[in-house]
Design an enzyme around this catalytic site. Structure first.
Site, PDB file in Angstrom:
ATOM      1  CG  HIS A 146      68.940  49.382 112.634  1.00 17.64           C
ATOM      2  ND1 HIS A 146      69.076  48.013 112.671  1.00 17.64           N
ATOM      3  CD2 HIS A 146      69.104  49.809 113.919  1.00 17.64           C
ATOM      4  CE1 HIS A 146      69.317  47.623 113.919  1.00 17.64           C
ATOM      5  NE2 HIS A 146      69.342  48.693 114.691  1.00 17.64           N
ATOM      6  CE1 TYR A 189      72.361  42.524 122.744  1.00 13.93           C
ATOM      7  CE2 TYR A 189      71.257  43.604 124.576  1.00 13.93           C
ATOM      8  CZ  TYR A 189      72.059  42.592 124.088  1.00 13.93           C
ATOM      9  OH  TYR A 189      72.549  41.634 124.943  1.00 13.93           O
TER      10      TYR A 189
END
Length: 460
Positions: free
Chosen positions: A434, A186
Site C-alpha cells: 500500500h 484516501y
C-alpha cells in the site's frame, strides 16, 4: 518568545533588498519556523527544513501543521519543483507515514529515539511539503471542538487550499515555482479535490502564484463502485477468500455500501477477514510485525474493507518519537498543548467523517481535459486498495491508449508495468504494498524522477 534574529530582520532585508533575497514582513515567520536540530538526527544533514502552523480559519481557530524539507544545497533547491504530500485515512498523519517512513529524508530507528537518512528520499529530486490534514490529525488542531467530529472532504480541501495560499506568503521564494500535489490511499480523494480547487481558482490568472502542474497518487481510492469490484476480485484471484465468500460479497455489497454498509455486507466482509487470516492486508506477502494484532484498530476506516492505519513496526517508532517533548519543541509543534497524545491516525476524525463523493472520476476528466500531468501508481501486493481496483477505475475513463502495457526496468530487473493513456499514465510497482515508497524505495524514486521529467518509465 521573540526569536533573537527578529530584531535584525529589517536591517538584513534592506541590505539584501537589491538582490530580491527576502521580503521583510513575510520572511519573519520563515525564520521562526526554521528547524535547527532534531533530537537523534545524524550529523551529515545538508538541507534546510522548517515546520510550524498555518491558521486556515480564524473564526474556528483551525490551524494545520506542516513540515517543509528543501532539497540539499548541492542539488540546487532553488531550481527544484515543490511537492505537497498528503496521506489519507481519512484521519492519518502525513508526518507519520509520508515523511517518517516513506519519502522523507529522516526515518526513525527501532529505538524510537534516533534518526537515519533515507538514501531514496524524494527531497533529492524536489522540495517536499508535508501537511497534517484536516484539523485533528497529528499536531493540527481546532479551537472549536465540534470541528473534529464534523470533518469531511469539502472542508478538508478548502482548508488545504487556504493553507497553501498562506504558506506561499510565508515562503515567497516558492511563488511561481512548478508545483505538484501527491499522496496515497484516501488521499486519492484529497489530491484531486485540492487539485481541482487550485486549477479552478487559477483560471484567468496569467502567472498564478500557485504554479500548479499536475498530481501523482498511489494505491488511491478513486471510485467506490470500481473499488468494490477490484478489491473483491483481488482477494479471490490471490487466494485470500473462498469462492462462496467472493459470490456473497458481490450479492451483499454494492457501491452504496462503501459509505453505508448493510448488515449483510458487514457480515460478508467479516467472513472475508476471517478467511484471510493473520496477514498484513497492506502487503500480503510481508510477515506482519510481531504483536500486530494487539495494535489493530477495532473500527475500520471510512471504507469498510480498509483498516485505518498501516501498522508495520515503523508506525510504532513514529508514535514514540513524535511524542517526545524535545522533538515537539524542535518541530515548533503542539504549542497549544493539545489534550491528547500525538497519534499516527485519529479515530475521532475518521469515525465521524462526513461528506465523501462516491467517485473522483469527474474531477479526473476535468483535469485531464485541462492538460495537467496526472500519474497513478499502484503497489501490486496491496489488498486494501489493490491494483485491480485502480485498473477498473482508469478503464472507466475510456481514454485512448498512447503506449500499451509494457514492463519497466531497474538495473535489468522488472520494476513493474506501465500504460500511457492520453492525459494519464498508470504505473505498477512489483512487490510493493500500500505504501509503495516504504516497500520499494528505489523503484518509487525512479517513478518520481520519470514523473517530474514527464518521461515514460525505462523500458530496458
Amino acid at each position: 518568545m521573540r526569536h533573537p534574529l527578529h530584531s535584525l530582520l529589517p536591517a538584513l532585508c534592506w541590505a539584501f533588498l537589491f538582490l530580491g533575497v527576502c521580503n521583510c514582513l513575510k520572511n519573519a515567520d520563515q525564520v521562526r519556523d526554521r528547524i535547527t536540530h532534531l533530537p537523534g538526527q545524524p550529523a551529515n544533514v545538508e538541507f534546510s527544513h522548517y515546520s510550524g502552523y498555518v491558521t486556515v480559519n480564524e473564526t474556528a481557530g483551525r490551524a494545520l501543521f506542516y513540515w517543509f524539507i528543501e532539497s540539499p544545497a548541492s542539488r540546487n533547491p532553488e531550481k527544484r519543483p515543490l511537492i505537497l504530500w498528503l496521506n489519507g485515512g481519512p484521519g492519518c498523519s502525513s508526518i507519520a507515514y509520508g515523511a517518517a517512513e516513506e519519502i522523507g529524508p529522516f526515518h526513525i530507528k527501532s529505538d524510537g529515539k534516533t534518526l537515519y537518512l533515507n538514501p531514496y528520499s524524494w527531497n533529492k529530486l524536489a522540495n517536499l511539503l508535508f501537511l497534517e490534514s484536516p484539523a485533528g490529525v497529528g499536531f493540527s488542531y481546532s479551537n472549536t471542538t465540534s470541528d473534529l467530529n464534523t470533518s469531511g472532504d469539502q472542508r478538508t480541501a478548502e482548508d488545504a487550499y487556504a493553507f497553501l495560499v498562506k504558506w506561499f506568503d510565508r515562503f515567497p521564494q516558492y511563488k511561481y515555482r512548478d508545483f505538484y500535489i501527491a499522496g496515497e490511499s484516501y488521499a486519492g480523494h484529497y489530491v484531486p479535490q485540492l487539485s481541482q480547487i487550485v486549477y479552478q481558482r487559477n483560471k484567468g490568472i496569467k502567472n498564478p502564484v500557485i504554479n500548479f502542474k499536475g498530481f501523482l497518487v498511489g494505491n488511491a481510492v478513486i471510485d467506490d463502485y470500481h473499488d468494490y469490484i477490484g478489491t473483491f476480485e483481488y482477494w479471490w484471484t490471490h487466494g485470500l477468500i473462498s469462492d462462496s465468500t467472493y459470490k456473497y460479497l458481490h450479492i451483499a455489497c454494492d457501491s452504496e455500501s462503501a459509505t453505508h454498509p448493510s448488515s449483510d455486507c458487514i457480515r460478508a466482509l467479516s467472513i472475508a477477514e476471517r478467511e484471510q487470516g493473520n496477514i498484513d492486508p497492506y502487503s500480503i506477502y510481508t510477515p506482519p510485525c510481531a504483536n500486530t494484532s494487539a495494535l489493530q484498530h477495532n473500527l475500520r476506516g471510512h471504507y469498510p474493507w480498509m483498516s485505518r492505519a498501516y501498522d508495520p513496526c515503523t508506525e510504532r517508532y513514529s508514535q514514540f518519537y513524535f511524542n517526545i517533548p524535545e522533538v515537539q519543541k524542535a518541530l515548533h509543534a503542539n504549542v497549544t498543548r493539545i489534550p491528547y497524545p500525538w497519534a499516527t491516525c485519529s479515530d475521532l476524525v475518521s469515525n465521524y467523517w462526513g461528506d465523501s463523493p462516491v467517485s473522483m472520476l469527474p474531477i479526473y476528466r476535468e483535469l485531464i481535459a485541462a492538460g495537467l500531468r496526472i500519474w497513478v501508481f499502484s503497489g501490486d501486493t496491496d489488498s486494501v486498495v489493490p491494483v485491480t481496483a485502480t485498473r477498473y477505475s482508469i478503464d472507466a475513463l475510456k481514454l485512448p491508449t498512447v503506449a500499451n502495457w509494457y514492463p519497466w526496468y531497474d538495473n535489468g530487473k522488472v520494476g513493474g508495468w506501465s500504460q500511457i493513456y492520453k492525459g494519464l499514465t498508470l504505473v505498477t510497482v512489483t512487490g510493493a504494498g500500500h505504501e509503495v515508497p516504504l516497500h520499494r524505495p528505489r523503484q518509487a524514486f525512479i517513478l518520481l524522477r520519470s514523473f517530474l521529467e514527464n518521461k515514460p518509465l525505462p523500458n530496458a
